[in-house]
Design a protein around this motif. Structure first.
Motif, PDB file in Angstrom:
ATOM      1  N   GLN A  85       0.990  -1.499   0.016  1.00 19.72           N
ATOM      2  CA  GLN A  85      -0.137   0.142  -0.080  1.00 19.72           C
ATOM      3  C   GLN A  85       0.908   1.039   0.345  1.00 19.72           C
ATOM      4  O   GLN A  85       1.637   0.411   0.695  1.00 19.72           O
ATOM      5  CB  GLN A  85      -1.071   0.237   1.669  1.00 19.72           C
ATOM      6  CG  GLN A  85      -1.820  -0.582   1.351  1.00 19.72           C
ATOM      7  CD  GLN A  85      -3.080  -1.095   0.932  1.00 19.72           C
ATOM      8  OE1 GLN A  85      -3.723  -1.662   0.028  1.00 19.72           O
ATOM      9  NE2 GLN A  85      -3.949  -0.046   0.933  1.00 19.72           N
ATOM     10  N   SER A  88      -2.476   7.158  -2.512  1.00 19.54           N
ATOM     11  CA  SER A  88      -3.176   7.367  -4.484  1.00 19.54           C
ATOM     12  C   SER A  88      -3.074   8.805  -5.125  1.00 19.54           C
ATOM     13  O   SER A  88      -2.672   9.538  -4.333  1.00 19.54           O
ATOM     14  CB  SER A  88      -4.539   6.725  -3.445  1.00 19.54           C
ATOM     15  OG  SER A  88      -5.109   6.794  -5.206  1.00 19.54           O
ATOM     16  N   VAL A 268     -10.370   5.758  -5.872  1.00 20.57           N
ATOM     17  CA  VAL A 268      -9.614   4.932  -4.679  1.00 20.57           C
ATOM     18  C   VAL A 268      -9.312   3.991  -4.609  1.00 20.57           C
ATOM     19  O   VAL A 268      -9.134   2.779  -5.345  1.00 20.57           O
ATOM     20  CB  VAL A 268      -9.268   6.135  -3.730  1.00 20.57           C
ATOM     21  CG1 VAL A 268      -8.360   4.731  -3.088  1.00 20.57           C
ATOM     22  CG2 VAL A 268      -8.616   6.936  -3.719  1.00 20.57           C
ATOM     23  N   GLU A 271      -9.571   2.120  -8.219  1.00 21.45           N
ATOM     24  CA  GLU A 271      -7.621   1.670  -8.610  1.00 21.45           C
ATOM     25  C   GLU A 271      -7.348   0.197  -7.481  1.00 21.45           C
ATOM     26  O   GLU A 271      -6.874  -0.070  -8.742  1.00 21.45           O
ATOM     27  CB  GLU A 271      -7.186   2.936  -7.808  1.00 21.45           C
ATOM     28  CG  GLU A 271      -5.881   2.653  -7.767  1.00 21.45           C
ATOM     29  CD  GLU A 271      -5.011   4.442  -7.351  1.00 21.45           C
ATOM     30  OE1 GLU A 271      -3.918   4.819  -8.427  1.00 21.45           O
ATOM     31  OE2 GLU A 271      -5.508   4.855  -7.150  1.00 21.45           O
ATOM     32  N   THR A 272      -7.564   0.304  -6.667  1.00 19.86           N
ATOM     33  CA  THR A 272      -6.719  -0.399  -5.993  1.00 19.86           C
ATOM     34  C   THR A 272      -7.809  -2.153  -6.302  1.00 19.86           C
ATOM     35  O   THR A 272      -6.905  -3.283  -5.906  1.00 19.86           O
ATOM     36  CB  THR A 272      -6.942  -0.276  -3.881  1.00 19.86           C
ATOM     37  OG1 THR A 272      -6.018  -1.088  -3.212  1.00 19.86           O
ATOM     38  CG2 THR A 272      -8.006  -0.455  -3.482  1.00 19.86           C
ATOM     39  N   GLU A 299      -8.628  -2.013   3.651  1.00 21.95           N
ATOM     40  CA  GLU A 299      -8.372   0.111   2.992  1.00 21.95           C
ATOM     41  C   GLU A 299      -9.259   0.589   3.726  1.00 21.95           C
ATOM     42  O   GLU A 299      -8.504   2.051   3.598  1.00 21.95           O
ATOM     43  CB  GLU A 299      -9.049  -0.152   1.350  1.00 21.95           C
ATOM     44  CG  GLU A 299      -8.951   1.168   0.754  1.00 21.95           C
ATOM     45  CD  GLU A 299      -7.852   0.746  -0.386  1.00 21.95           C
ATOM     46  OE1 GLU A 299      -7.341   1.636  -0.799  1.00 21.95           O
ATOM     47  OE2 GLU A 299      -7.142  -0.129  -0.254  1.00 21.95           O
ATOM     48  N   CYS A 303      -6.694   3.823   5.790  1.00 20.25           N
ATOM     49  CA  CYS A 303      -7.131   5.667   5.104  1.00 20.25           C
ATOM     50  C   CYS A 303      -7.246   6.369   6.006  1.00 20.25           C
ATOM     51  O   CYS A 303      -7.246   7.134   6.933  1.00 20.25           O
ATOM     52  CB  CYS A 303      -7.810   5.509   3.616  1.00 20.25           C
ATOM     53  SG  CYS A 303      -7.869   4.668   2.526  1.00 20.25           S
ATOM     54  N   THR A 315      -3.125   2.975  -1.169  1.00 18.42           N
ATOM     55  CA  THR A 315      -3.596   2.490  -2.395  1.00 18.42           C
ATOM     56  C   THR A 315      -2.989   1.604  -2.370  1.00 18.42           C
ATOM     57  O   THR A 315      -2.137   1.668  -2.520  1.00 18.42           O
ATOM     58  CB  THR A 315      -4.187   3.659  -3.602  1.00 18.42           C
ATOM     59  OG1 THR A 315      -5.595   1.887  -4.656  1.00 18.42           O
ATOM     60  CG2 THR A 315      -2.687   3.275  -4.312  1.00 18.42           C
ATOM     61  N   TYR A 317      -0.769  -0.692  -4.292  1.00 20.30           N
ATOM     62  CA  TYR A 317       0.668  -0.543  -5.604  1.00 20.30           C
ATOM     63  C   TYR A 317       0.793  -1.410  -6.872  1.00 20.30           C
ATOM     64  O   TYR A 317       1.250  -2.525  -6.179  1.00 20.30           O
ATOM     65  CB  TYR A 317       1.411   0.201  -5.059  1.00 20.30           C
ATOM     66  CG  TYR A 317       1.929   1.243  -4.744  1.00 20.30           C
ATOM     67  CD1 TYR A 317       1.191   2.737  -4.583  1.00 20.30           C
ATOM     68  CD2 TYR A 317       3.115   2.568  -4.868  1.00 20.30           C
ATOM     69  CE1 TYR A 317       1.105   3.621  -4.009  1.00 20.30           C
ATOM     70  CE2 TYR A 317       3.207   3.610  -4.560  1.00 20.30           C
ATOM     71  CZ  TYR A 317       2.273   4.508  -4.577  1.00 20.30           C
ATOM     72  OH  TYR A 317       2.317   5.532  -3.899  1.00 20.30           O
TER      73      TYR A 317
END
Length: 456
Positions: A85, A88, A268, A271-272, A299, A303, A315, A317
């Motif tokens: 992680q 983001s 986000v 995306e992850t 997640e 966050c 997020t 990678y």
């Protein structure tokens, strides 16, 4: 995002549950950290908000700590997959818009951190209730996932150029700023090409170290031109504590900012999720609905924790999925080690001061190349999508929305309600929302609709 679920053609040396020796875990964990560019996001925020060297260093420290803790949470506790992680890029525009709207500087970030916590709780609830996987599969099919990643790369490129290269910092002039940015970008490309050219240990290290080489080379060039000072690094302590909520800063809760970041969290998490599918393909382990829901809980926890330690949303990678392909090692032990290393870096004052002191054009040149690689990753996903007339609209119109947000006159944006101002500050979010909505409302061909109903 199932378009990313391509079969991995290599051979794994170590699977997720396999143990590796401590020296190997340390070496491979460090390689993963080097490949992640964790420092770029906080540096850009620091430069755009004109934070002092001390404030920028504190933001960088907090980001490393948040990334390390988030990696441990996902890999060891929640998703239990080899996922790293990091901060983001998606919320960058909204973070800057909210912070500036709240008065700017580090004080403005207190409104950002306050807005991040309620959204994180929403994500945790969706995962804990077991409905998140349904939301993801409904809202983010491959065409939407690829479009979002493409928009991320295209929308962040102006930030790399305008905030870090075309905005002159310190005593340098515009020609020097552009020159430093170009030199750093060139060094990065050369290092990447050498890594691809030599398929041996030298090539591997060139690829892993390409960003570090570019940053170091650009900084040394700036030093030779008298545009870089070591003083702030010399003055920084070796060990220092990162900033913490309620101790070093307060949390300010703004309803428009909270609503904005709830929307941004959906982007986000999209995306992850793409990263999760990429990792799933590499380790040849199907991503179940339970994995997705547990990942959402992780997640959200990550966050929320990031906001409490003074960092922006994290997020998964995707570069680390590529690292698994290169090394053949998918052991969770390696990723937990990477998390521990990043968390430890959050306490190294001189390390954070060094990154904060890197000239903005150097970061801008490197970040510009990173933006292009992100955009091309989106295109890589989209090439598996049949680009019918409908698909071209789903992909193309969101790009218009993102550029509309980027190019809209600032004076006009300031006349809008606060929440719309924040959304307009995030070209990625506006474009991503457009992609999700268009994919839902534009009519599909009768044959495709019938095929999808059968698969459901």
């Amino acid at each position: 995002m199932s378009a990313t679920e391509e079969r991995y053609e290599g051979q794994l040396i170590a699977r997720p549950e396999d143990k590796v020796s401590s020296p190997k875990a340390l070496l491979l964990g460090l390689q993963h950290v080097m490949a992640m560019d964790v420092y770029v996001v906080p540096f850009i925020i620091g430069a755009a908000l004109a934070l002092s060297h001390g404030e920028a260093a504190a933001l960088i420290q907090s980001t490393f700590l948040a990334a390390g803790l988030a990696t441990i949470i996902q890999t060891a506790l929640c998703m239990k997959m080899p996922v790293a992680q990091g901060p983001s890029y998606i919320p960058l525009g909204a973070v800057l818009a909210v912070a500036v709207g709240a008065g700017g500087g580090y004080a403005g970030l207190s409104t950002v951190f306050g807005a991040l916590i309620p959204g994180a709780l929403v994500v945790i609830a969706l995962g804990a209730l077991g409905v998140f996987h349904r939301v993801v599969r409904w809202l983010v099919p491959p065409i939407v996932g690829g479009t979002i990643i493409l928009i991320v790369g295209l929308s962040l490129l102006p930030i790399a150029l305008k905030a870090n290269i075309f905005t002159v910092h310190g005593s340098m002039n515009l020609d020097q700023s552009i020159g430093l940015g170009a030199a750093s970008a060139t060094l990065l490309v050369i290092a990447m090409m050498l890594g691809l050219r030599f398929q041996n240990r030298f090539g591997l290290w060139m690829r892993l170290s390409s960003v570090v080489i570019a940053l170091a080379g650009g900084t040394l060039l700036a030093w030779g031109l008298g545009l870089f000072s070591w003083q702030s690094i010399a003055d920084a302590p070796w060990l220092t504590l990162p900033n913490l909520a309620f101790v070093d800063y307060s949390l300010t809760f703004s309803l428009p900012a909270i609503a904005t970041f709830v929307v941004i969290y959906m982007v986000v998490i999209a995306e992850t999720t793409g990263t999760w599918f990429a990792v799933s393909a590499v380790i040849e382990q199907p991503l179940s609905d339970r994995n997705i829901d547990r990942g959402a809980v992780g997640e959200g926890l990550s966050c929320g924790l990031a906001a409490l330690v003074g960092a922006t949303p994290v997020t998964g990678y995707s570069t680390n999925a590529g690292m698994i392909s290169i090394t053949g090692v998918a052991s969770r032990m390696v990723f937990i080690t990477a998390g521990v290393l990043m968390a430890a870096m959050g306490f190294l004052g001189k390390f954070s001061a060094l990154i904060a002191a890197i000239p903005s054009p150097v970061i801008g040149g490197v970040f510009a190349v990173v933006c292009i690689t992100i955009a091309m990753a989106g295109i890589r996903i989209l090439r598996h999508v049949q680009l019918t007339e409908r698909a071209m609209l789903v992909v193309g119109i969101p790009i218009i929305f993102s550029f509309f947000a980027t190019l809209a006159p600032e004076a006009w944006v300031k006349t809008l309600p606060s929440m719309l101002q924040y959304l307009m500050g995030s070209a990625v979010t506006l474009g991503a929302m457009a992609a999700m909505v268009l994919n839902l409302i534009l009519p599909k061909s009768a044959a495709k609709a019938a095929a999808e109903s059968v698969s459901d």
